[in-house]
Design a protein around this motif. Structure first.
Motif, PDB file in Angstrom:
ATOM      1  N   VAL A  21       0.837  -1.197   0.000  1.00 45.14           N
ATOM      2  CA  VAL A  21       0.000   0.000   0.000  1.00 45.14           C
ATOM      3  C   VAL A  21       0.875   1.250   0.000  1.00 45.14           C
ATOM      4  CG1 VAL A  21      -1.812   1.272   1.216  1.00 45.14           C
ATOM      5  CG2 VAL A  21      -1.870  -1.225   1.175  1.00 45.14           C
ATOM      6  N   LEU A  22       1.929   1.253   0.804  1.00 42.75           N
ATOM      7  CA  LEU A  22       2.836   2.397   0.850  1.00 42.75           C
ATOM      8  C   LEU A  22       3.515   2.610  -0.504  1.00 42.75           C
ATOM      9  CD1 LEU A  22       4.371   1.869   4.394  1.00 42.75           C
ATOM     10  CD2 LEU A  22       2.854   3.731   3.682  1.00 42.75           C
ATOM     11  N   ALA A  23       3.917   1.532  -1.162  1.00 45.16           N
ATOM     12  CA  ALA A  23       4.544   1.649  -2.487  1.00 45.16           C
ATOM     13  C   ALA A  23       3.552   2.229  -3.496  1.00 45.16           C
ATOM     14  CB  ALA A  23       5.040   0.276  -2.955  1.00 45.16           C
ATOM     15  N   ASN A  24       2.306   1.801  -3.423  1.00 44.37           N
ATOM     16  CA  ASN A  24       1.280   2.327  -4.319  1.00 44.37           C
ATOM     17  C   ASN A  24       1.065   3.819  -4.089  1.00 44.37           C
ATOM     18  OD1 ASN A  24      -1.640   3.019  -5.056  1.00 44.37           O
ATOM     19  ND2 ASN A  24      -1.350   1.045  -6.056  1.00 44.37           N
ATOM     20  N   LEU A  25       1.047   4.227  -2.827  1.00 40.84           N
ATOM     21  CA  LEU A  25       0.898   5.649  -2.520  1.00 40.84           C
ATOM     22  C   LEU A  25       2.061   6.446  -3.110  1.00 40.84           C
ATOM     23  CD1 LEU A  25      -0.347   5.534   1.177  1.00 40.84           C
ATOM     24  CD2 LEU A  25      -1.617   6.431  -0.783  1.00 40.84           C
ATOM     25  N   ARG A  26       3.284   5.943  -2.931  1.00 43.84           N
ATOM     26  CA  ARG A  26       4.462   6.641  -3.472  1.00 43.84           C
ATOM     27  C   ARG A  26       4.370   6.767  -4.988  1.00 43.84           C
ATOM     28  NH1 ARG A  26       7.081   3.536   0.407  1.00 43.84           N
ATOM     29  NH2 ARG A  26       7.691   2.001  -1.134  1.00 43.84           N
ATOM     30  N   GLU A  27       3.925   5.677  -5.644  1.00 41.90           N
ATOM     31  CA  GLU A  27       3.784   5.694  -7.105  1.00 41.90           C
ATOM     32  C   GLU A  27       2.774   6.747  -7.552  1.00 41.90           C
ATOM     33  OE1 GLU A  27       2.789   1.688  -8.201  1.00 41.90           O
ATOM     34  OE2 GLU A  27       4.723   0.928  -7.501  1.00 41.90           O
ATOM     35  N   ASN A  28       1.836   7.086  -6.672  1.00 41.51           N
ATOM     36  CA  ASN A  28       0.821   8.090  -6.991  1.00 41.51           C
ATOM     37  C   ASN A  28       1.207   9.481  -6.494  1.00 41.51           C
ATOM     38  OD1 ASN A  28      -1.429   6.698  -8.403  1.00 41.51           O
ATOM     39  ND2 ASN A  28      -1.284   5.381  -6.607  1.00 41.51           N
ATOM     40  N   GLY A  29       2.483   9.669  -6.169  1.00 44.30           N
ATOM     41  CA  GLY A  29       2.986  10.985  -5.806  1.00 44.30           C
ATOM     42  C   GLY A  29       2.694  11.412  -4.381  1.00 44.30           C
ATOM     43  N   ASP A  30       2.408  10.453  -3.512  1.00 40.66           N
ATOM     44  CA  ASP A  30       2.076  10.800  -2.127  1.00 40.66           C
ATOM     45  C   ASP A  30       3.235  11.469  -1.410  1.00 40.66           C
ATOM     46  OD1 ASP A  30       0.198  10.627   0.144  1.00 40.66           O
ATOM     47  OD2 ASP A  30       1.718   9.325   1.020  1.00 40.66           O
ATOM     48  N   GLN A  31       2.915  12.543  -0.696  1.00 37.66           N
ATOM     49  CA  GLN A  31       3.863  13.171   0.218  1.00 37.66           C
ATOM     50  C   GLN A  31       3.474  12.701   1.610  1.00 37.66           C
ATOM     51  OE1 GLN A  31       4.316  17.399  -0.232  1.00 37.66           O
ATOM     52  NE2 GLN A  31       4.442  17.255  -2.457  1.00 37.66           N
ATOM     53  N   SER A  32       4.227  11.739   2.118  1.00 39.85           N
ATOM     54  CA  SER A  32       3.841  11.030   3.335  1.00 39.85           C
ATOM     55  C   SER A  32       3.786  11.907   4.578  1.00 39.85           C
ATOM     56  CB  SER A  32       4.786   9.855   3.583  1.00 39.85           C
ATOM     57  OG  SER A  32       6.103  10.319   3.818  1.00 39.85           O
ATOM     58  N   ASP A  33       4.374  13.102   4.527  1.00 40.19           N
ATOM     59  CA  ASP A  33       4.369  13.970   5.707  1.00 40.19           C
ATOM     60  C   ASP A  33       3.110  14.829   5.811  1.00 40.19           C
ATOM     61  OD1 ASP A  33       5.164  15.422   3.433  1.00 40.19           O
ATOM     62  OD2 ASP A  33       6.307  16.858   4.632  1.00 40.19           O
ATOM     63  N   ILE A  34       2.218  14.729   4.842  1.00 42.52           N
ATOM     64  CA  ILE A  34       0.969  15.501   4.883  1.00 42.52           C
ATOM     65  C   ILE A  34      -0.089  14.696   5.639  1.00 42.52           C
ATOM     66  CG2 ILE A  34      -0.893  16.538   3.528  1.00 42.52           C
ATOM     67  CD1 ILE A  34       1.127  16.922   1.245  1.00 42.52           C
ATOM     68  N   PRO A  35      -0.599  15.217   6.751  1.00 41.91           N
ATOM     69  CA  PRO A  35      -1.663  14.503   7.469  1.00 41.91           C
ATOM     70  C   PRO A  35      -2.912  14.378   6.587  1.00 41.91           C
ATOM     71  CG  PRO A  35      -0.693  16.194   8.860  1.00 41.91           C
ATOM     72  CD  PRO A  35      -0.187  16.435   7.470  1.00 41.91           C
ATOM     73  N   ARG A  36      -3.582  13.259   6.736  1.00 41.83           N
ATOM     74  CA  ARG A  36      -4.807  12.985   5.993  1.00 41.83           C
ATOM     75  C   ARG A  36      -5.632  11.952   6.748  1.00 41.83           C
ATOM     76  NH1 ARG A  36      -1.359  10.049   2.540  1.00 41.83           N
ATOM     77  NH2 ARG A  36       0.002  11.796   3.006  1.00 41.83           N
ATOM     78  N   PRO A  37      -6.945  11.857   6.417  1.00 42.72           N
ATOM     79  CA  PRO A  37      -7.761  10.821   7.050  1.00 42.72           C
ATOM     80  C   PRO A  37      -7.293   9.436   6.589  1.00 42.72           C
ATOM     81  CG  PRO A  37      -9.136  12.485   5.976  1.00 42.72           C
ATOM     82  CD  PRO A  37      -7.721  12.726   5.537  1.00 42.72           C
ATOM     83  N   VAL A  38      -7.121   8.542   7.546  1.00 44.34           N
ATOM     84  CA  VAL A  38      -6.759   7.159   7.260  1.00 44.34           C
ATOM     85  C   VAL A  38      -7.858   6.282   7.854  1.00 44.34           C
ATOM     86  CG1 VAL A  38      -5.048   5.330   7.595  1.00 44.34           C
ATOM     87  CG2 VAL A  38      -4.293   7.699   7.298  1.00 44.34           C
ATOM     88  N   ASP A  39      -8.454   5.456   7.006  1.00 42.48           N
ATOM     89  CA  ASP A  39      -9.526   4.552   7.424  1.00 42.48           C
ATOM     90  C   ASP A  39      -8.955   3.197   7.780  1.00 42.48           C
ATOM     91  OD1 ASP A  39     -11.182   6.597   6.575  1.00 42.48           O
ATOM     92  OD2 ASP A  39     -11.797   5.589   4.744  1.00 42.48           O
ATOM     93  N   VAL A  40      -9.552   2.560   8.777  1.00 43.30           N
ATOM     94  CA  VAL A  40      -9.239   1.175   9.119  1.00 43.30           C
ATOM     95  C   VAL A  40     -10.569   0.430   9.236  1.00 43.30           C
ATOM     96  CG1 VAL A  40      -7.067   1.717  10.285  1.00 43.30           C
ATOM     97  CG2 VAL A  40      -9.174   1.626  11.617  1.00 43.30           C
ATOM     98  N   SER A  41     -10.523  -0.878   9.032  1.00 41.56           N
ATOM     99  CA  SER A  41     -11.765  -1.645   9.127  1.00 41.56           C
ATOM    100  C   SER A  41     -11.552  -2.900   9.959  1.00 41.56           C
ATOM    101  CB  SER A  41     -12.291  -2.007   7.738  1.00 41.56           C
ATOM    102  OG  SER A  41     -11.344  -2.764   7.022  1.00 41.56           O
ATOM    103  N   PHE A  42     -12.644  -3.248  10.638  1.00 40.59           N
ATOM    104  CA  PHE A  42     -12.681  -4.435  11.479  1.00 40.59           C
ATOM    105  C   PHE A  42     -13.958  -5.193  11.179  1.00 40.59           C
ATOM    106  CE2 PHE A  42     -10.073  -1.416  13.727  1.00 40.59           C
ATOM    107  CZ  PHE A  42      -9.016  -2.184  14.168  1.00 40.59           C
ATOM    108  N   ARG A  43     -13.879  -6.496  11.286  1.00 36.43           N
ATOM    109  CA  ARG A  43     -15.032  -7.357  11.056  1.00 36.43           C
ATOM    110  C   ARG A  43     -15.212  -8.254  12.256  1.00 36.43           C
ATOM    111  NH1 ARG A  43     -15.689 -11.726   6.206  1.00 36.43           N
ATOM    112  NH2 ARG A  43     -17.750 -12.351   6.866  1.00 36.43           N
ATOM    113  N   GLY A  44     -16.468  -8.512  12.602  1.00 38.48           N
ATOM    114  CA  GLY A  44     -16.708  -9.408  13.724  1.00 38.48           C
ATOM    115  C   GLY A  44     -18.159  -9.385  14.154  1.00 38.48           C
ATOM    116  N   SER A  45     -18.398  -9.874  15.348  1.00 36.42           N
ATOM    117  CA  SER A  45     -19.760  -9.942  15.859  1.00 36.42           C
ATOM    118  C   SER A  45     -20.288  -8.530  16.106  1.00 36.42           C
ATOM    119  CB  SER A  45     -19.814 -10.751  17.155  1.00 36.42           C
ATOM    120  OG  SER A  45     -19.264  -9.986  18.218  1.00 36.42           O
ATOM    121  N   PRO A  46     -21.593  -8.335  15.953  1.00 31.60           N
ATOM    122  CA  PRO A  46     -22.158  -7.017  16.208  1.00 31.60           C
ATOM    123  C   PRO A  46     -21.848  -6.506  17.617  1.00 31.60           C
ATOM    124  CG  PRO A  46     -23.743  -8.360  15.028  1.00 31.60           C
ATOM    125  CD  PRO A  46     -22.591  -9.267  15.398  1.00 31.60           C
TER     126      PRO A  46
END
Length: 120
Positions: A21-46
């Motif tokens: 994922v990090l390599a893909n971001l770099r390939e798309n010109g990402d400047q990693s020092d810029i804060p941005r929303p980062v989503d995470v996901s979890f799956r499980g029982s309600p």
């Protein structure tokens, strides 16, 4: 809230996926020092997802949404603002694996939009 230790093999597995994922971001010109929303996901029982949603703010996250699934185990999406440099992402992965262990959930990774610093 005291979070449990992370299984080193599980961390290695997730960190290998994070590298792609990090390599893909770099390939798309990402400047990693810029804060941005980062989503995470979890799956499980309600019930476990509800417990995590209740604790999300204390853990440094905001609840985005819950999505149903066909097999009855819904997804919970959380978000926080941070950079995408390797150290920040590794710290994110560690806390998500701690959450996975603490709440008995399945962590399914993170995602964000590349930040190039350019405005359109």
């Amino acid at each position: 809230m005291k979070l449990p230790p992370v299984d080193p093999a599980r961390l290695d597995e997730e960190w290998r996926a994070d590298q792609d994922v990090l390599a893909n971001l770099r390939e798309n010109g990402d400047q990693s020092d810029i804060p941005r929303p980062v989503d995470v996901s979890f799956r499980g029982s309600p019930d476990a997802l509800d417990d995590l949603a209740d604790a999300a703010e204390e853990l440094g996250f905001e609840v985005i949404e819950t999505e149903p699934s066909e097999d009855g185990e819904p997804w919970l999406f959380l978000q926080r603002t941070q950079t995408s440099d390797a150290d920040a992402i590794k710290a994110l992965t560690i806390i998500c694996l701690q959450i996975e262990a603490m709440f008995g959930l399945e962590y399914d990774g993170w995602g964000c939009v590349a930040q190039t610093g350019l405005t359109h």
